[in-house]
Design a protein around this motif. Structure first.
Motif, PDB file in Angstrom:
ATOM      1  N   THR A  71       0.869  -1.178   0.000  1.00 19.67           N
ATOM      2  CA  THR A  71       0.000   0.000   0.000  1.00 19.67           C
ATOM      3  C   THR A  71       0.903   1.223   0.000  1.00 19.67           C
ATOM      4  O   THR A  71       1.905   1.260   0.722  1.00 19.67           O
ATOM      5  N   VAL A  72       0.577   2.209  -0.824  1.00 22.65           N
ATOM      6  CA  VAL A  72       1.397   3.416  -0.906  1.00 22.65           C
ATOM      7  C   VAL A  72       0.515   4.646  -0.697  1.00 22.65           C
ATOM      8  O   VAL A  72      -0.715   4.567  -0.785  1.00 22.65           O
ATOM      9  N   ASP A  73       1.157   5.788  -0.419  1.00 22.05           N
ATOM     10  CA  ASP A  73       0.351   7.002  -0.299  1.00 22.05           C
ATOM     11  C   ASP A  73      -0.051   7.481  -1.691  1.00 22.05           C
ATOM     12  O   ASP A  73       0.596   7.153  -2.693  1.00 22.05           O
ATOM     13  N   ALA A  74      -1.112   8.249  -1.731  1.00 15.67           N
ATOM     14  CA  ALA A  74      -1.692   8.668  -3.010  1.00 15.67           C
ATOM     15  C   ALA A  74      -0.748   9.533  -3.831  1.00 15.67           C
ATOM     16  O   ALA A  74      -0.930   9.672  -5.044  1.00 15.67           O
ATOM     17  N   GLY A  75       0.275  10.104  -3.182  1.00 17.81           N
ATOM     18  CA  GLY A  75       1.230  10.919  -3.922  1.00 17.81           C
ATOM     19  C   GLY A  75       2.240  10.110  -4.704  1.00 17.81           C
ATOM     20  O   GLY A  75       2.922  10.645  -5.591  1.00 17.81           O
ATOM     21  N   LEU A  76       2.365   8.828  -4.402  1.00 16.24           N
ATOM     22  CA  LEU A  76       3.314   7.967  -5.111  1.00 16.24           C
ATOM     23  C   LEU A  76       2.592   7.354  -6.306  1.00 16.24           C
ATOM     24  O   LEU A  76       2.221   6.183  -6.327  1.00 16.24           O
ATOM     25  N   THR A  77       2.405   8.162  -7.306  1.00 23.56           N
ATOM     26  CA  THR A  77       1.644   7.773  -8.487  1.00 23.56           C
ATOM     27  C   THR A  77       2.527   7.032  -9.492  1.00 23.56           C
ATOM     28  O   THR A  77       3.753   6.996  -9.370  1.00 23.56           O
ATOM     29  N   ALA A  78       1.868   6.494 -10.509  1.00 21.38           N
ATOM     30  CA  ALA A  78       2.613   5.816 -11.563  1.00 21.38           C
ATOM     31  C   ALA A  78       3.574   6.779 -12.250  1.00 21.38           C
ATOM     32  O   ALA A  78       4.704   6.414 -12.587  1.00 21.38           O
ATOM     33  N   ASP A  79       3.152   8.024 -12.455  1.00 17.40           N
ATOM     34  CA  ASP A  79       4.025   9.006 -13.099  1.00 17.40           C
ATOM     35  C   ASP A  79       5.237   9.321 -12.240  1.00 17.40           C
ATOM     36  O   ASP A  79       6.353   9.464 -12.751  1.00 17.40           O
ATOM     37  N   VAL A  80       5.030   9.435 -10.928  1.00 16.39           N
ATOM     38  CA  VAL A  80       6.157   9.695 -10.029  1.00 16.39           C
ATOM     39  C   VAL A  80       7.143   8.537 -10.082  1.00 16.39           C
ATOM     40  O   VAL A  80       8.364   8.737 -10.132  1.00 16.39           O
ATOM     41  N   ILE A  81       6.641   7.300 -10.064  1.00 18.31           N
ATOM     42  CA  ILE A  81       7.509   6.132 -10.130  1.00 18.31           C
ATOM     43  C   ILE A  81       8.274   6.092 -11.445  1.00 18.31           C
ATOM     44  O   ILE A  81       9.484   5.836 -11.483  1.00 18.31           O
ATOM     45  N   ARG A  82       7.594   6.370 -12.549  1.00 20.38           N
ATOM     46  CA  ARG A  82       8.277   6.368 -13.849  1.00 20.38           C
ATOM     47  C   ARG A  82       9.381   7.419 -13.891  1.00 20.38           C
ATOM     48  O   ARG A  82      10.491   7.159 -14.364  1.00 20.38           O
ATOM     49  N   ASP A  83       9.078   8.630 -13.392  1.00 20.03           N
ATOM     50  CA  ASP A  83      10.086   9.693 -13.399  1.00 20.03           C
ATOM     51  C   ASP A  83      11.303   9.302 -12.568  1.00 20.03           C
ATOM     52  O   ASP A  83      12.449   9.555 -12.964  1.00 20.03           O
ATOM     53  N   THR A  84      11.053   8.682 -11.408  1.00 17.34           N
ATOM     54  CA  THR A  84      12.163   8.256 -10.555  1.00 17.34           C
ATOM     55  C   THR A  84      12.998   7.195 -11.252  1.00 17.34           C
ATOM     56  O   THR A  84      14.230   7.183 -11.171  1.00 17.34           O
ATOM     57  N   MET A  85      12.334   6.296 -11.960  1.00 14.53           N
ATOM     58  CA  MET A  85      13.048   5.254 -12.689  1.00 14.53           C
ATOM     59  C   MET A  85      14.002   5.849 -13.710  1.00 14.53           C
ATOM     60  O   MET A  85      15.140   5.390 -13.867  1.00 14.53           O
ATOM     61  N   MET A  86      13.565   6.869 -14.409  1.00 12.30           N
ATOM     62  CA  MET A  86      14.385   7.453 -15.457  1.00 12.30           C
ATOM     63  C   MET A  86      15.548   8.259 -14.891  1.00 12.30           C
ATOM     64  O   MET A  86      16.576   8.426 -15.541  1.00 12.30           O
ATOM     65  N   GLU A  87      15.396   8.748 -13.650  1.00 11.63           N
ATOM     66  CA  GLU A  87      16.434   9.581 -13.048  1.00 11.63           C
ATOM     67  C   GLU A  87      17.489   8.776 -12.289  1.00 11.63           C
ATOM     68  O   GLU A  87      18.645   9.182 -12.193  1.00 11.63           O
ATOM     69  N   SER A  88      17.096   7.648 -11.720  1.00 10.04           N
ATOM     70  CA  SER A  88      17.924   6.984 -10.712  1.00 10.04           C
ATOM     71  C   SER A  88      19.079   6.184 -11.307  1.00 10.04           C
ATOM     72  O   SER A  88      18.998   5.647 -12.404  1.00 10.04           O
TER      73      SER A  88
END
Length: 303
Positions: free
Chosen positions: A227-244
């Motif tokens: 379970t995640v908070d509502a701010g951890l969206t699919a877009d946020v995860i994708r952006d983090t993937m591309m940056e990390s």
């Protein structure tokens, strides 16, 4: 106690990135192969969209501001594992550096006393998990950007889906996970960090997550237990993937040194000050690959 780390990983690949986003909401390593990456990103986005959601921690007066280095914010993921919906079993803060090259897992015992006098982290969790997040912000002086709740009993299927995990002392099947994560409060948090590191190493060593069929099994197993908070969206995860650019073998675990008293368990003052400084400056020690530890002074006992 000093931070510890697994041996340095030599190999960069898609699997490192996939593993971290699945397990703690963070990701790793640049990859080649745009078509393959797009397929995996889309599948992860679909999975992230159906994860159970909880409210994020709302703003409040005096809340710590995000730490930004050269205009990029470091990110703190508060990972809380439970045996059921109300019992807090372990607590980790996963700190992703602003450079996106370093991930530190800070292990805290669930019986740690909150600085506001409301009791332990486990007590606050039973009342409201958001109260736990706020207590940790007060304790560390740093913002908890996202929450990840992990049901330890259901995580067993994730372990089985990647073929088991190698941890100090032997190999774990899914059925052995709950027993492995039992014991004293601090030990549970440290073993949770070890389990996550083992999962990342397992993913980076072979085809556990590069085979599409296995990859789908892992994703399907994750949905019921995360379970995640509502701010951890699919877009946020994708952006983090591309940056990390984190590598699984370079992840450092920082067990917070504590003191047990008749009033409860408290953070060692020296260790807590070191942690607060590291979080607010986004400066964690590099791993000493010879000793398998980060270079930190050992906190002296305080009475």
């Amino acid at each position: 106690m000093q931070p510890i780390t697994e041996p340095l990983a030599r190999k960069r690949g898609l699997v490192d990135r996939m593993a971290i986003v699945l397990l703690v909401g963070v990701v790793a390593v640049s990859v080649g192969g745009v078509t393959l990456l797009t397929i995996y990103l889309d599948r992860i986005g679909d999975t992230a969209a159906v994860l159970a959601k909880v409210d994020p921690l709302p703003s409040y007066e005096g809340r710590p501001a995000p730490v930004a280095i050269d205009g990029v914010e470091a990110v703190n993921y508060l990972l809380m594992t439970t045996a059921d919906d109300t019992t807090l079993e372990s607590v980790l803060i996963a700190h992703l550096s602003a450079s996106r090259r370093n991930l530190t897992l800070i292990a805290l015992p669930p019986d740690l006393m909150a600085p506001d006098g409301t009791g332990s982290l486990a007590t606050s969790y039973r009342a409201d998990p958001l109260r736990t997040a706020r207590a940790l912000e007060a304790l560390t002086g740093s913002r908890m950007d996202h929450q990840v709740h992990l049901d330890a009993s259901r995580f067993t299927s994730v372990v089985d889906s990647i073929g088991g995990l190698e941890v100090p002392g032997g190999r774990l099947s899914g059925a052995q996970v709950v027993g492995y994560l039992s014991g004293d409060p601090q030990g549970r948090s440290e073993r949770t960090a070890t389990l996550l590191r083992a999962a990342l190493e397992r993913a980076s060593m072979g085809s556990a997550l590069t085979d599409p069929g296995t990859f789908d099994k892992v994703l399907n197993a994750i949905v019921p237990c995360v379970t995640v908070d509502a701010g951890l969206t699919a877009d946020v995860i994708r952006d983090t993937m591309m940056e990390s650019r984190v590598q699984a073998g370079e992840i450092v675990t920082w067990p917070l040194a504590t003191m047990r008293t008749t009033e409860g368990t408290f953070a060692d003052p020296t260790a807590l000050e070191e942690l607060r400084t590291a979080l607010t400056s986004d400066t964690f020690p590099a791993a000493n690959t010879t000793a398998g530890q980060a270079n930190l002074p050992t906190p002296q006992p305080t009475r």
